[in-house]
Design a protein around this motif. Sequence first.
Motif, PDB file in Angstrom:
ATOM      1  N   UNK A  20      58.447  -6.108 -43.933  1.00  0.00           N
ATOM      2  CA  UNK A  20      59.732  -5.890 -44.588  1.00  0.00           C
ATOM      3  C   UNK A  20      60.626  -4.940 -43.794  1.00  0.00           C
ATOM      4  N   UNK A  21      60.268  -4.708 -42.540  1.00  0.00           N
ATOM      5  CA  UNK A  21      61.061  -3.788 -41.711  1.00  0.00           C
ATOM      6  C   UNK A  21      62.388  -4.425 -41.324  1.00  0.00           C
ATOM      7  N   UNK A  22      63.316  -3.594 -40.900  1.00  0.00           N
ATOM      8  CA  UNK A  22      64.567  -4.076 -40.327  1.00  0.00           C
ATOM      9  C   UNK A  22      64.227  -4.744 -38.995  1.00  0.00           C
ATOM     10  N   UNK A  23      64.711  -5.980 -38.745  1.00  0.00           N
ATOM     11  CA  UNK A  23      64.432  -6.652 -37.471  1.00  0.00           C
ATOM     12  C   UNK A  23      64.771  -5.799 -36.253  1.00  0.00           C
ATOM     13  N   UNK A  24      65.762  -4.934 -36.394  1.00  0.00           N
ATOM     14  CA  UNK A  24      66.128  -4.057 -35.283  1.00  0.00           C
ATOM     15  C   UNK A  24      64.989  -3.103 -34.955  1.00  0.00           C
ATOM     16  N   UNK A  25      64.219  -2.696 -35.987  1.00  0.00           N
ATOM     17  CA  UNK A  25      63.070  -1.819 -35.750  1.00  0.00           C
ATOM     18  C   UNK A  25      61.990  -2.551 -34.955  1.00  0.00           C
TER      19      UNK A  25
END
Length: 216
Positions: free
Chosen positions: A111-116
């Motif tokens: 569920x992380x931000x894709x940028x992460x």
Amino acid sequence: MTTFTTPIRVLLADDHPIVMTGFAMSLAAEGLDVVGQARTPAEAIALYAELQPDVAILDIRFGTELTGLDAAHTILKADPDAKLIFLSQFDQDSLIKETYRLGARAFVTKDCDPADLATAVRQAHAGKLYFLPQIAERLASMAVHGDVSPQSQLDERDLAVFKLMAEGLTNAEIADQLNLSTKTISNISQSVKEKLGVHRPAYITKLAVKHGLIEP
């Protein structure tokens, strides 16, 4: 004079096509080159050997006998310098610790931000570790308070018995599966309960799920 930089080549391994496609699109939008997508640990191992990506992103759970950790062991045996990132919807402390102990560069939740995830790839490619803030906090907590997981408190045989107990098997069934006497299993199970401080079957199962030893 224009300088062209070769994109980082990434291998993705996940048994959920929609999840994998979404991350592949997100990474491509970040300028990364997804060179392969694997649906099983065995396929991940084969594609890694064939494609030699710069970074491999491995899911931990595949719904098969093999896991992403198994794939990582095989990949690292063939290529000790492999740069691996683990991706999982599970974030139990024991799993996080195990991935970094194995040699992972990052542990990222689904569920992380894709940028992460893109940042994790770039950091891994640069030979660095990457920690999401919540992961770093949990690792720090383990360092301060100690590891109280079953994996840290039980030896190999105790842990095998504990996992079968958590799955609801009787002492007789565990004895049959492990080729030991029922009396031996009875003694081990009682010892396991004392070491972990849990006695009710429901609590044993809950503890095993919490630390990633059995599926929820």
